[in-house]
Design a protein around this motif. Structure first.
Motif, PDB file in Angstrom:
ATOM      1  N   GLY A  30       0.791  -1.123  -0.130  1.00  0.00           N
ATOM      2  CA  GLY A  30      -0.016  -0.017  -0.134  1.00  0.00           C
ATOM      3  C   GLY A  30       0.754   1.280   0.041  1.00  0.00           C
ATOM      4  N   ALA A  31       0.411   2.127  -0.957  1.00  0.00           N
ATOM      5  CA  ALA A  31       1.022   3.646  -1.061  1.00  0.00           C
ATOM      6  C   ALA A  31      -0.273   4.417  -0.854  1.00  0.00           C
ATOM      7  N   GLY A  32      -0.583   4.774   0.552  1.00  0.00           N
ATOM      8  CA  GLY A  32      -1.941   5.422   0.573  1.00  0.00           C
ATOM      9  C   GLY A  32      -2.988   4.646   0.409  1.00  0.00           C
ATOM     10  N   SER A  33      -3.992   4.979  -0.477  1.00  0.00           N
ATOM     11  CA  SER A  33      -5.049   4.113  -0.892  1.00  0.00           C
ATOM     12  C   SER A  33      -4.679   3.348  -2.304  1.00  0.00           C
ATOM     13  N   THR A  34      -3.576   3.464  -2.582  1.00  0.00           N
ATOM     14  CA  THR A  34      -2.938   2.620  -3.936  1.00  0.00           C
ATOM     15  C   THR A  34      -2.289   1.619  -3.633  1.00  0.00           C
ATOM     16  N   LYS A  35      -2.326   0.313  -3.992  1.00  0.00           N
ATOM     17  CA  LYS A  35      -1.631  -0.895  -4.076  1.00  0.00           C
ATOM     18  C   LYS A  35      -0.510  -0.542  -5.348  1.00  0.00           C
ATOM     19  N   VAL A  36       0.620  -1.022  -4.832  1.00  0.00           N
ATOM     20  CA  VAL A  36       1.676  -0.890  -5.747  1.00  0.00           C
ATOM     21  C   VAL A  36       2.524  -2.284  -6.116  1.00  0.00           C
ATOM     22  N   LYS A  37       2.568  -2.634  -7.092  1.00  0.00           N
ATOM     23  CA  LYS A  37       3.258  -4.062  -7.363  1.00  0.00           C
ATOM     24  C   LYS A  37       4.934  -3.934  -7.085  1.00  0.00           C
ATOM     25  N   HIS A  38       5.414  -4.891  -6.388  1.00  0.00           N
ATOM     26  CA  HIS A  38       6.810  -4.913  -5.787  1.00  0.00           C
ATOM     27  C   HIS A  38       7.312  -6.316  -6.136  1.00  0.00           C
ATOM     28  N   ILE A  39       8.487  -6.361  -6.338  1.00  0.00           N
ATOM     29  CA  ILE A  39       9.375  -7.617  -6.469  1.00  0.00           C
ATOM     30  C   ILE A  39      10.062  -7.534  -5.161  1.00  0.00           C
ATOM     31  N   HIS A  93      13.537  -4.570  -1.963  1.00  0.00           N
ATOM     32  CA  HIS A  93      12.261  -4.337  -2.767  1.00  0.00           C
ATOM     33  C   HIS A  93      12.708  -3.622  -4.048  1.00  0.00           C
ATOM     34  N   ALA A  94      11.840  -3.949  -5.235  1.00  0.00           N
ATOM     35  CA  ALA A  94      11.871  -3.226  -6.357  1.00  0.00           C
ATOM     36  C   ALA A  94      10.540  -2.941  -6.788  1.00  0.00           C
ATOM     37  N   VAL A  95      10.237  -1.674  -7.202  1.00  0.00           N
ATOM     38  CA  VAL A  95       9.060  -1.231  -7.938  1.00  0.00           C
ATOM     39  C   VAL A  95       8.786  -1.845  -9.240  1.00  0.00           C
ATOM     40  N   SER A  96       7.662  -2.595  -9.356  1.00  0.00           N
ATOM     41  CA  SER A  96       7.534  -2.994 -10.969  1.00  0.00           C
ATOM     42  C   SER A  96       7.662  -1.812 -11.977  1.00  0.00           C
ATOM     43  N   SER A  97       8.182  -2.269 -13.105  1.00  0.00           N
ATOM     44  CA  SER A  97       8.628  -1.074 -14.075  1.00  0.00           C
ATOM     45  C   SER A  97       7.505  -0.735 -15.027  1.00  0.00           C
ATOM     46  N   GLU A  98       6.220  -1.176 -14.481  1.00  0.00           N
ATOM     47  CA  GLU A  98       5.150  -0.695 -15.087  1.00  0.00           C
ATOM     48  C   GLU A  98       4.744   0.856 -14.525  1.00  0.00           C
ATOM     49  N   TYR A  99       5.175   1.237 -13.240  1.00  0.00           N
ATOM     50  CA  TYR A  99       5.044   2.447 -12.685  1.00  0.00           C
ATOM     51  C   TYR A  99       6.064   3.379 -12.972  1.00  0.00           C
TER      52      TYR A  99
END
Length: 104
Positions: A30-39, A93-99
């Protein structure tokens, strides 16, 4: 997966390094109300590597961008030789490249 970065760049060390690791998990954080894909990568990163690319094993695609190592905050910890032992583990952790485009 390969990760590129400049460990300890915050101390003026400008040496590009490559690390190899495996994907331990894919999670939604979670990042606030948004869910973010992580590896979650099974490798140790150091300060200064954040923002570096995470490449697929074939080195043809970028799968993510390094965020940093997971470090649980439990208040005041101990330091051994300037290192917090709670940060010595292989959970990066790495944030998915789609973001990435949205973050620029």
């Amino acid at each position: 997966m390969q990760a590129l970065g400049f460990p300890h760049a915050i101390y003026g060390r400008m040496v590009l390094t490559e690390q190899t690791g495996t994907v331990g998990a894919r999670v939604l954080l979670g990042a606030g109300s948004t869910k973010v894909k992580h590896i979650v990568l099974n490798m140790v990163t150091r300060p200064g590597q954040s923002g570096g690319p995470v490449l697929a094993a074939d080195r043809q695609t970028i799968n993510g961008m390094l965020v940093g190592g997971y470090s649980p905050s439990k208040g005041i910890g101990i330091q051994l030789g300037g290192v917090d032992p709670a940060t010595i583990h292989q959970t990066t952790h790495a944030v998915s490249s789609e973001y990435i485009w949205e973050m620029l």
